[in-house]
Design a protein around this motif. Structure first.
Motif, mmCIF file in Angstrom:
data_model
loop_
_atom_site.group_PDB
_atom_site.id
_atom_site.type_symbol
_atom_site.label_atom_id
_atom_site.label_comp_id
_atom_site.label_asym_id
_atom_site.label_seq_id
_atom_site.Cartn_x
_atom_site.Cartn_y
_atom_site.Cartn_z
ATOM 1 N N THR A 61 11.359 -3.972 64.106
ATOM 2 C CA THR A 61 12.648 -5.053 63.240
ATOM 3 C C THR A 61 13.154 -4.416 61.949
ATOM 4 O O THR A 61 11.725 -4.021 61.727
ATOM 5 N N LYS A 62 14.637 -4.256 61.367
ATOM 6 C CA LYS A 62 14.726 -3.873 60.095
ATOM 7 C C LYS A 62 14.910 -5.750 59.793
ATOM 8 O O LYS A 62 14.935 -6.240 60.393
ATOM 9 N N PRO A 63 14.253 -5.450 58.392
ATOM 10 C CA PRO A 63 13.779 -4.879 57.276
ATOM 11 C C PRO A 63 12.281 -4.226 57.335
ATOM 12 O O PRO A 63 11.565 -4.838 57.983
ATOM 13 N N VAL A 64 12.178 -2.656 58.187
ATOM 14 C CA VAL A 64 11.476 -2.275 57.863
ATOM 15 C C VAL A 64 10.166 -1.723 56.928
ATOM 16 O O VAL A 64 10.325 -1.860 56.311
ATOM 17 N N ARG A 65 9.172 -2.559 57.593
ATOM 18 C CA ARG A 65 7.560 -2.388 57.160
ATOM 19 C C ARG A 65 7.270 -1.394 56.657
ATOM 20 O O ARG A 65 6.571 -0.688 57.915
ATOM 21 N N VAL A 66 6.880 -0.753 55.723
ATOM 22 C CA VAL A 66 6.391 0.613 55.752
ATOM 23 C C VAL A 66 5.315 1.185 56.338
ATOM 24 O O VAL A 66 4.936 1.797 57.160
ATOM 25 N N ASP A 67 4.694 -0.041 56.252
ATOM 26 C CA ASP A 67 3.066 -0.148 56.862
ATOM 27 C C ASP A 67 3.201 0.015 58.347
ATOM 28 O O ASP A 67 2.136 0.715 59.521
#
Length: 75
Positions: A53-59
């Motif tokens: 889901t957005k906002p996407v967590r980069v990790d």
């Protein structure tokens, strides 16, 4: 793949990818702002590898991408 693509939904694009032998086994990560349990179920039923889901967590995106690099390729 974003679920809300312009001109074609991510679900429609996924169906098309699954129709072709050349792209059928490619794992696809879905991205969407919709975060209800039914949204996650629908994505799983459509054949997406993971649903983020957005906002996407980069990790999280990095972790799921690394999983794909460790998965043996389909014959």
């Amino acid at each position: 793949m974003d679920i809300n693509l312009p001109g074609m939904s991510g679900y429609e694009a996924m169906r098309k990818l699954q129709e072709w032998p050349e792209t059928r086994a490619i794992p696809v990560i879905a991205l969407s702002a919709a975060a209800m349990p039914r949204d996650t179920r629908r994505a799983a039923e459509a054949g997406f590898y993971r649903y983020l889901t957005k906002p996407v967590r980069v990790d999280e995106l990095t972790g799921r991408s690394e999983e794909l690099l460790l998965v043996p390729a389909a014959p």
